[in-house]
Design an enzyme around this catalytic site. Structure first.
Site, PDB file in Angstrom:
ATOM      1  N   HIS A  67       0.841  -1.192   0.000  1.00 19.41           N
ATOM      2  CA  HIS A  67       0.000   0.000   0.000  1.00 19.41           C
ATOM      3  C   HIS A  67       0.879   1.245   0.000  1.00 19.41           C
ATOM      4  CE1 HIS A  67      -3.425  -2.397   1.856  1.00 19.41           C
ATOM      5  NE2 HIS A  67      -2.396  -3.082   2.314  1.00 19.41           N
ATOM      6  N   TYR A  68       0.294   2.388  -0.351  1.00 23.81           N
ATOM      7  CA  TYR A  68       0.909   3.649   0.046  1.00 23.81           C
ATOM      8  C   TYR A  68      -0.017   4.332   1.048  1.00 23.81           C
ATOM      9  CZ  TYR A  68      -1.862   5.983  -3.745  1.00 23.81           C
ATOM     10  OH  TYR A  68      -2.852   6.447  -4.571  1.00 23.81           O
ATOM     11  N   GLU A  94       2.604  -0.856   4.544  1.00 23.45           N
ATOM     12  CA  GLU A  94       2.324   0.517   4.125  1.00 23.45           C
ATOM     13  C   GLU A  94       3.640   1.226   3.816  1.00 23.45           C
ATOM     14  OE1 GLU A  94      -0.427   2.264   3.704  1.00 23.45           O
ATOM     15  OE2 GLU A  94      -2.027   1.094   4.671  1.00 23.45           O
ATOM     16  N   ASP A 122      -3.365   1.972  -5.029  1.00 21.52           N
ATOM     17  CA  ASP A 122      -2.027   1.887  -4.449  1.00 21.52           C
ATOM     18  C   ASP A 122      -1.438   0.480  -4.624  1.00 21.52           C
ATOM     19  OD1 ASP A 122      -4.203   1.368  -2.596  1.00 21.52           O
ATOM     20  OD2 ASP A 122      -2.763   1.234  -0.978  1.00 21.52           O
TER      21      ASP A 122
END
Length: 218
Positions: free
Chosen positions: A29-30, A94, A142
């Site tokens: 993910h971002y 993340e 993302d």
């Protein structure tokens, strides 16, 4: 690879993996937040009801928020290879990034080291490392068009794209190829095309071409 120093910032937003499932995927993910500190605060806020196992800052600092054997709340609705409840099947990472610029070298290097350990511990193959967009087409984009999937693939940390040779170039054959690669079956063609391009050729626009049949391999 040098060993990672991993900071701990436990999040209450987690639980047991359901039905005895163990991690078979890693979902990238971002954060799309101002900085890593703001993202960690949100991922550890019980009112937010979201979390991830790890966060990697732009400088390569790694923070663990949920134990790998627990179910973090990072993936949401979606599927991969026909299987849902991705939270119970995956480890979520993340990356501190807004989605508008490349991911810096220290961050990518830390990700590679972290992936090497996770994949070894849980026997996760390269094709088990996916983006949030892959499992939730149209709902999520993302880690986005600036993420260097090719770099991960070269080192065995993501699937290498494989060219297909369809008898015809049309929506039906492309959809069948994308489903075989793992993408959810209830995805409209235009969304599916945009999502696969996001992974393999984010610069490509226009109608479906033979080049679009180069998809992450199983």
């Amino acid at each position: 690879m040098a060993p990672l120093e991993i900071a701990s910032h436990p999040s209450p937003n987690c639980g047991a993996r359901r039905d005895g499932l163990a991690p078979a995927l890693v979902v990238l993910h971002y954060t799309a937040m101002q900085n890593a500190e703001a993202a960690i605060a949100r991922l550890c806020d019980p009112d937010a009801e979201v979390s991830a196992h790890y966060l990697i800052s732009v400088t390569g600092g790694v923070t663990q928020m949920v134990s790998e054997d627990k179910r973090a709340w990072h993936a949401g609705a979606g599927a991969w290879h026909g299987q849902d409840d991705i939270n119970s099947r995956s480890i979520g990472i993340e990356l501190d990034n807004s989605g508008t610029h490349p991911f810096p070298e220290p961050q990518m290097a830390a990700l590679e080291t972290l992936l090497a350990g996770i994949m070894a511990r849980w026997n996760i193959p390269a094709n088990g490392v996916i983006g949030h967009s892959d499992m939730a087409p149209g709902r999520k984009i993302d880690p986005g068009p600036h993420f260097d999937w090719a770099r991960l693939a070269r080192q065995g940390f993501a699937a290498r794209p494989s060219a297909q040779s369809p008898e015809t170039i049309d929506e039906h054959s492309f959809t069948a190829c994308a489903h075989a690669a793992g993408y959810p079956q209830d995805t409209p063609f235009e969304t599916l095309l945009a999502t696969t391009r996001l992974r393999t050729a984010p610069w490509r626009r226009g109608p479906l071409t033979l080049a679009d049949y180069t998809l992450p391999s199983n």
